[in-house]
Write a protein that holds these residues in place. Sequence first.
Motif, PDB file in Angstrom:
ATOM      1  N   LEU A 235       0.832  -1.203   0.000  1.00  0.00           N
ATOM      2  CA  LEU A 235       0.000   0.000   0.000  1.00  0.00           C
ATOM      3  C   LEU A 235       0.871   1.259   0.000  1.00  0.00           C
ATOM      4  CD1 LEU A 235      -2.856  -0.803   2.568  1.00  0.00           C
ATOM      5  CD2 LEU A 235      -3.126  -0.363   0.123  1.00  0.00           C
ATOM      6  N   TYR A 236       1.930   1.211   0.799  1.00  0.00           N
ATOM      7  CA  TYR A 236       2.802   2.388   0.892  1.00  0.00           C
ATOM      8  C   TYR A 236       3.507   2.659  -0.437  1.00  0.00           C
ATOM      9  CZ  TYR A 236       5.999   5.788   2.927  1.00  0.00           C
ATOM     10  OH  TYR A 236       6.681   6.939   3.212  1.00  0.00           O
ATOM     11  N   ALA A 237       3.869   1.587  -1.150  1.00  0.00           N
ATOM     12  CA  ALA A 237       4.482   1.749  -2.475  1.00  0.00           C
ATOM     13  C   ALA A 237       3.503   2.405  -3.449  1.00  0.00           C
ATOM     14  CB  ALA A 237       4.934   0.393  -3.007  1.00  0.00           C
ATOM     15  N   LYS A 238       2.230   2.091  -3.257  1.00  0.00           N
ATOM     16  CA  LYS A 238       1.188   2.646  -4.119  1.00  0.00           C
ATOM     17  C   LYS A 238       0.856   4.087  -3.733  1.00  0.00           C
ATOM     18  CE  LYS A 238      -3.422   1.433  -5.887  1.00  0.00           C
ATOM     19  NZ  LYS A 238      -4.558   0.468  -5.758  1.00  0.00           N
ATOM     20  N   TYR A 239       0.953   4.386  -2.416  1.00  0.00           N
ATOM     21  CA  TYR A 239       0.638   5.730  -1.908  1.00  0.00           C
ATOM     22  C   TYR A 239       1.845   6.254  -1.112  1.00  0.00           C
ATOM     23  CZ  TYR A 239      -4.161   4.171  -2.867  1.00  0.00           C
ATOM     24  OH  TYR A 239      -5.299   3.688  -3.459  1.00  0.00           O
ATOM     25  N   PRO A 240       2.943   6.594  -1.790  1.00  0.00           N
ATOM     26  CA  PRO A 240       4.186   6.946  -1.081  1.00  0.00           C
ATOM     27  C   PRO A 240       4.104   8.223  -0.246  1.00  0.00           C
ATOM     28  CG  PRO A 240       4.387   7.380  -3.445  1.00  0.00           C
ATOM     29  CD  PRO A 240       3.101   6.632  -3.256  1.00  0.00           C
ATOM     30  N   LEU A 241       3.108   9.065  -0.500  1.00  0.00           N
ATOM     31  CA  LEU A 241       2.968  10.297   0.277  1.00  0.00           C
ATOM     32  C   LEU A 241       2.042  10.123   1.485  1.00  0.00           C
ATOM     33  CD1 LEU A 241       2.703  12.937  -2.605  1.00  0.00           C
ATOM     34  CD2 LEU A 241       4.732  12.257  -1.287  1.00  0.00           C
ATOM     35  N   ALA A 242       1.481   8.941   1.612  1.00  0.00           N
ATOM     36  CA  ALA A 242       0.548   8.686   2.714  1.00  0.00           C
ATOM     37  C   ALA A 242       1.275   8.624   4.054  1.00  0.00           C
ATOM     38  CB  ALA A 242      -0.199   7.381   2.479  1.00  0.00           C
ATOM     39  N   LYS A 243       0.569   9.004   5.113  1.00  0.00           N
ATOM     40  CA  LYS A 243       1.069   8.840   6.473  1.00  0.00           C
ATOM     41  C   LYS A 243       0.519   7.532   7.034  1.00  0.00           C
ATOM     42  CE  LYS A 243       3.228  12.834   6.992  1.00  0.00           C
ATOM     43  NZ  LYS A 243       4.695  12.892   7.157  1.00  0.00           N
ATOM     44  N   ILE A 244       1.382   6.729   7.633  1.00  0.00           N
ATOM     45  CA  ILE A 244       0.964   5.475   8.253  1.00  0.00           C
ATOM     46  C   ILE A 244       0.692   5.750   9.732  1.00  0.00           C
ATOM     47  CG2 ILE A 244       1.619   3.102   8.826  1.00  0.00           C
ATOM     48  CD1 ILE A 244       3.545   3.234   6.398  1.00  0.00           C
ATOM     49  N   ILE A 245      -0.531   5.427  10.173  1.00  0.00           N
ATOM     50  CA  ILE A 245      -0.880   5.632  11.579  1.00  0.00           C
ATOM     51  C   ILE A 245      -1.283   4.286  12.186  1.00  0.00           C
ATOM     52  CG2 ILE A 245      -1.538   8.025  11.189  1.00  0.00           C
ATOM     53  CD1 ILE A 245      -4.469   7.192  11.329  1.00  0.00           C
ATOM     54  N   ALA A 246      -0.867   4.060  13.434  1.00  0.00           N
ATOM     55  CA  ALA A 246      -1.078   2.742  14.036  1.00  0.00           C
ATOM     56  C   ALA A 246      -1.416   2.845  15.513  1.00  0.00           C
ATOM     57  CB  ALA A 246       0.172   1.880  13.860  1.00  0.00           C
ATOM     58  N   HIS A 247      -2.167   1.856  15.982  1.00  0.00           N
ATOM     59  CA  HIS A 247      -2.464   1.719  17.405  1.00  0.00           C
ATOM     60  C   HIS A 247      -1.303   0.977  18.067  1.00  0.00           C
ATOM     61  CE1 HIS A 247      -4.521   0.510  21.095  1.00  0.00           C
ATOM     62  NE2 HIS A 247      -5.456   1.394  20.796  1.00  0.00           N
ATOM     63  N   PRO A 248      -0.911   1.342  19.296  1.00  0.00           N
ATOM     64  CA  PRO A 248       0.242   0.694  19.933  1.00  0.00           C
ATOM     65  C   PRO A 248       0.031  -0.775  20.293  1.00  0.00           C
ATOM     66  CG  PRO A 248      -0.797   2.251  21.437  1.00  0.00           C
ATOM     67  CD  PRO A 248      -1.414   2.474  20.097  1.00  0.00           C
ATOM     68  N   GLU A 249      -1.188  -1.315  20.104  1.00  0.00           N
ATOM     69  CA  GLU A 249      -1.379  -2.759  20.268  1.00  0.00           C
ATOM     70  C   GLU A 249      -0.824  -3.530  19.072  1.00  0.00           C
ATOM     71  OE1 GLU A 249      -5.329  -4.136  21.313  1.00  0.00           O
ATOM     72  OE2 GLU A 249      -5.728  -2.285  22.393  1.00  0.00           O
ATOM     73  N   SER A 250      -0.453  -2.829  18.004  1.00  0.00           N
ATOM     74  CA  SER A 250       0.079  -3.489  16.817  1.00  0.00           C
ATOM     75  C   SER A 250       1.484  -4.024  17.096  1.00  0.00           C
ATOM     76  CB  SER A 250       0.129  -2.519  15.637  1.00  0.00           C
ATOM     77  OG  SER A 250      -1.159  -2.008  15.350  1.00  0.00           O
ATOM     78  N   GLU A 251       1.929  -4.960  16.248  1.00  0.00           N
ATOM     79  CA  GLU A 251       3.244  -5.559  16.445  1.00  0.00           C
ATOM     80  C   GLU A 251       4.356  -4.556  16.164  1.00  0.00           C
ATOM     81  OE1 GLU A 251       3.230 -10.175  15.612  1.00  0.00           O
ATOM     82  OE2 GLU A 251       2.316  -9.121  13.930  1.00  0.00           O
ATOM     83  N   GLU A 252       5.531  -4.869  16.709  1.00  0.00           N
ATOM     84  CA  GLU A 252       6.661  -3.944  16.672  1.00  0.00           C
ATOM     85  C   GLU A 252       7.043  -3.537  15.245  1.00  0.00           C
ATOM     86  OE1 GLU A 252      10.981  -3.561  18.959  1.00  0.00           O
ATOM     87  OE2 GLU A 252      10.025  -5.519  18.715  1.00  0.00           O
ATOM     88  N   HIS A 253       6.997  -4.483  14.299  1.00  0.00           N
ATOM     89  CA  HIS A 253       7.423  -4.142  12.935  1.00  0.00           C
ATOM     90  C   HIS A 253       6.447  -3.174  12.263  1.00  0.00           C
ATOM     91  CE1 HIS A 253       5.293  -8.143  12.518  1.00  0.00           C
ATOM     92  NE2 HIS A 253       4.539  -7.377  11.772  1.00  0.00           N
ATOM     93  N   ILE A 254       5.178  -3.197  12.682  1.00  0.00           N
ATOM     94  CA  ILE A 254       4.210  -2.221  12.170  1.00  0.00           C
ATOM     95  C   ILE A 254       4.498  -0.848  12.766  1.00  0.00           C
ATOM     96  CG2 ILE A 254       1.761  -1.556  12.090  1.00  0.00           C
ATOM     97  CD1 ILE A 254       2.251  -3.974  10.361  1.00  0.00           C
ATOM     98  N   LEU A 255       4.766  -0.815  14.071  1.00  0.00           N
ATOM     99  CA  LEU A 255       5.014   0.453  14.759  1.00  0.00           C
ATOM    100  C   LEU A 255       6.286   1.139  14.239  1.00  0.00           C
ATOM    101  CD1 LEU A 255       4.080  -0.453  18.454  1.00  0.00           C
ATOM    102  CD2 LEU A 255       2.624   0.492  16.647  1.00  0.00           C
ATOM    103  N   LYS A 256       7.290   0.329  13.882  1.00  0.00           N
ATOM    104  CA  LYS A 256       8.571   0.903  13.447  1.00  0.00           C
ATOM    105  C   LYS A 256       8.444   1.723  12.168  1.00  0.00           C
ATOM    106  CE  LYS A 256      12.056  -2.033  15.616  1.00  0.00           C
ATOM    107  NZ  LYS A 256      13.084  -3.078  15.417  1.00  0.00           N
ATOM    108  N   ILE A 257       7.486   1.373  11.312  1.00  0.00           N
ATOM    109  CA  ILE A 257       7.362   2.102  10.052  1.00  0.00           C
ATOM    110  C   ILE A 257       6.212   3.119  10.079  1.00  0.00           C
ATOM    111  CG2 ILE A 257       8.386   0.234   8.711  1.00  0.00           C
ATOM    112  CD1 ILE A 257       5.552  -0.482   7.768  1.00  0.00           C
ATOM    113  N   SER A 258       5.602   3.301  11.252  1.00  0.00           N
ATOM    114  CA  SER A 258       4.469   4.220  11.355  1.00  0.00           C
ATOM    115  C   SER A 258       4.930   5.652  11.574  1.00  0.00           C
ATOM    116  CB  SER A 258       3.554   3.791  12.504  1.00  0.00           C
ATOM    117  OG  SER A 258       3.012   2.513  12.242  1.00  0.00           O
TER     118      SER A 258
END
Length: 314
Positions: A191-214
Amino acid sequence: MSVLTENNISLQNEISILKKAKNAVILAHYYQEPEIQEIADFVGDSLELAKKAATTNADIIVFAGVHFMAETAKILNPSKKVLLPDINAGCSLAESCPPEAFQELKEQYPNHAVVTYINCSAEIKAMSDVVCTSSNAERVINSIALDKSIIFAPDKNLGRYLIEKTGREMLLWDGACIVHEAFSIDKLLELYAKYPLAKIIAHPESEEHILKISNYIGSTSGMLNFVKSSQQDTFIVATEAGILHQMQMDVPNKTLIPVPAKEDNSCACSECAFMKMNTLQKLKACLKDESPEIILKERLMKAAHRPIKRMMEL
């Protein structure tokens, strides 16, 4: 925005009539179906709903959420009738921390302060020194004396995030939310490759690898506020897809893209099956019959109220 059917509009009208007749209030979490959010008196995250439950003047509280949330409302309002549309609407995170096993851990570390995430059962809250939500967890951890060791339960992902944010060492219970652990890092990166200007937002219950790129990590309310205040117009959202209803109403001209789960699914998002167990039909029935009702023993409510009160004071 949801498209309401004639039947749903009729149900909403019947619920409104019942609610007024019984002096009831409907509290709904952001993860509920849109048609339930629309009929609720108040929609919020765990902290906001706990605050609202503590101050309501209604005789009956209908909690459109999951079991631990309705329990919290009952603990804060022991003399009021608290209803849950579907009594089986549980929580994978709360269920990952059985009281007997947690008591054994506490006995192994008797000098540790016990901080528990609000997504746990009344029994676990009763064993705690202080409760927290994702909105105030950092503040709660920082309120504990530096020379005091900490047990944090039940969410290991939120716990790891808090260790990084506060610098405090904590003993973490090995629990997690199946919804927030279901996000696919590969699909997110696609998704990020498709929308490179998008901001990734995440809840802290998500796994560490998701949080690292948020770009932003926060509670449900925190994510809503971030999207509203940001100048960016596209967001990739890593939390339960129910939040998109309120979020899109707040920012109708922005693009919101849910992060898909690892497994193939029809909505290309991640949904909590427990949250979706509540329906308008069940909401109407529980108001009409005043059942299923949350019943807790007085001793348990008193013990569980102490750590919640401490959180509220913070």
